[in-house]
Scaffold this active site. Structure first.
Site, PDB file in Angstrom:
ATOM      1  N   CYS A  44     -49.012  -9.210  29.208  1.00 43.32           N
ATOM      2  CA  CYS A  44     -47.871  -9.486  28.339  1.00 43.32           C
ATOM      3  C   CYS A  44     -47.119  -8.184  28.061  1.00 43.32           C
ATOM      4  O   CYS A  44     -47.740  -7.189  27.663  1.00 43.32           O
ATOM      5  CB  CYS A  44     -48.379 -10.105  27.030  1.00 43.32           C
ATOM      6  SG  CYS A  44     -47.087 -10.392  25.809  1.00 43.32           S
ATOM      7  N   CYS A  75     -47.503 -16.451  25.065  1.00 44.50           N
ATOM      8  CA  CYS A  75     -48.686 -15.600  24.924  1.00 44.50           C
ATOM      9  C   CYS A  75     -49.427 -16.031  23.667  1.00 44.50           C
ATOM     10  O   CYS A  75     -48.845 -16.111  22.589  1.00 44.50           O
ATOM     11  CB  CYS A  75     -48.272 -14.134  24.803  1.00 44.50           C
ATOM     12  SG  CYS A  75     -49.656 -13.033  24.403  1.00 44.50           S
ATOM     13  N   CYS A  84     -43.921 -21.036  35.700  1.00 39.82           N
ATOM     14  CA  CYS A  84     -42.668 -20.380  36.068  1.00 39.82           C
ATOM     15  C   CYS A  84     -42.353 -19.369  34.964  1.00 39.82           C
ATOM     16  O   CYS A  84     -41.973 -19.740  33.863  1.00 39.82           O
ATOM     17  CB  CYS A  84     -41.577 -21.450  36.173  1.00 39.82           C
ATOM     18  SG  CYS A  84     -39.992 -20.824  36.726  1.00 39.82           S
ATOM     19  N   CYS A 100     -49.537 -13.005  20.854  1.00 39.59           N
ATOM     20  CA  CYS A 100     -48.364 -12.498  20.106  1.00 39.59           C
ATOM     21  C   CYS A 100     -47.206 -13.485  20.078  1.00 39.59           C
ATOM     22  O   CYS A 100     -46.139 -13.147  19.561  1.00 39.59           O
ATOM     23  CB  CYS A 100     -47.905 -11.158  20.682  1.00 39.59           C
ATOM     24  SG  CYS A 100     -46.962 -11.312  22.218  1.00 39.59           S
ATOM     25  N   CYS A 145     -47.668  -7.349  24.147  1.00 38.76           N
ATOM     26  CA  CYS A 145     -48.948  -6.991  23.513  1.00 38.76           C
ATOM     27  C   CYS A 145     -50.031  -6.575  24.492  1.00 38.76           C
ATOM     28  O   CYS A 145     -51.123  -6.185  24.080  1.00 38.76           O
ATOM     29  CB  CYS A 145     -49.455  -8.156  22.660  1.00 38.76           C
ATOM     30  SG  CYS A 145     -50.170  -9.514  23.612  1.00 38.76           S
TER      31      CYS A 145
HETATM   32 FE    FE Z   1     -48.407 -11.043  24.037  1.00 39.27          FE
END
Ligand code: FE
Length: 133
Positions: free
Chosen positions: A49, A98, A121, A101, A52
């Site tokens: 990510c 995610c 996607c 976060c 984070c």
């Molecule tokens: Fe994240």
């Protein structure tokens, strides 16, 4: 065990991210097809990510969907992502975020390759590739 949730103010995210990363991950934006850094990337590694650093997808699950966005058949771990119904833009889609976060990553569709049949996607701008080797 899932990592602890990360919460930051809008201001903090703005400071940490580029304007494009902020627009996509924190405002549920979408990058234009075929413009992102990773849609045709074939490097081996782990996609984390951009907000984070949580591990989200692996290059082993990446495939060329022809869509112009990085596409994955599955997340690295079900703990890494969460999905939500997204009825914006008059479409019934499933949003992928995610889990740690709440960054917007992209959407998941049921037209992917076997065995999962899924196509995650994902916006390049939501990801950072930690290359292997
Ligand atoms: Fe994240």
């Amino acid at each position: 065990m899932a990592d602890e949730k990360i919460t930051q103010t809008d201001e903090q995210w703005r400071e940490q991210l580029t304007p494009e990363q902020y627009e996509i991950t924190r405002r549920a934006g979408t990058e234009a097809a075929f413009t992102g850094e990773y849609h045709d990337c074939e490097a081996e590694g782990s996609y984390v990510c951009v907000c984070c650093g949580s591990e989200l997808f692996d290059s082993r699950a990446k495939f060329d969907s022809g869509s112009g966005w990085p596409s994955f058949a599955a997340p690295t771990s079900e703990d890494g992502v969460q999905t939500e119904t997204d009825s914006s833009h008059g479409m019934g889609r499933t949003e992928v975020k995610c889990r740690r976060c709440d960054a917007h990553l992209g959407h998941v569709f049921e037209d992917g390759p076997a065995p999962t049949g899924l196509r995650y996607c994902i916006n390049s701008a939501s990801l950072k590739l930690n290359a292997r080797g």
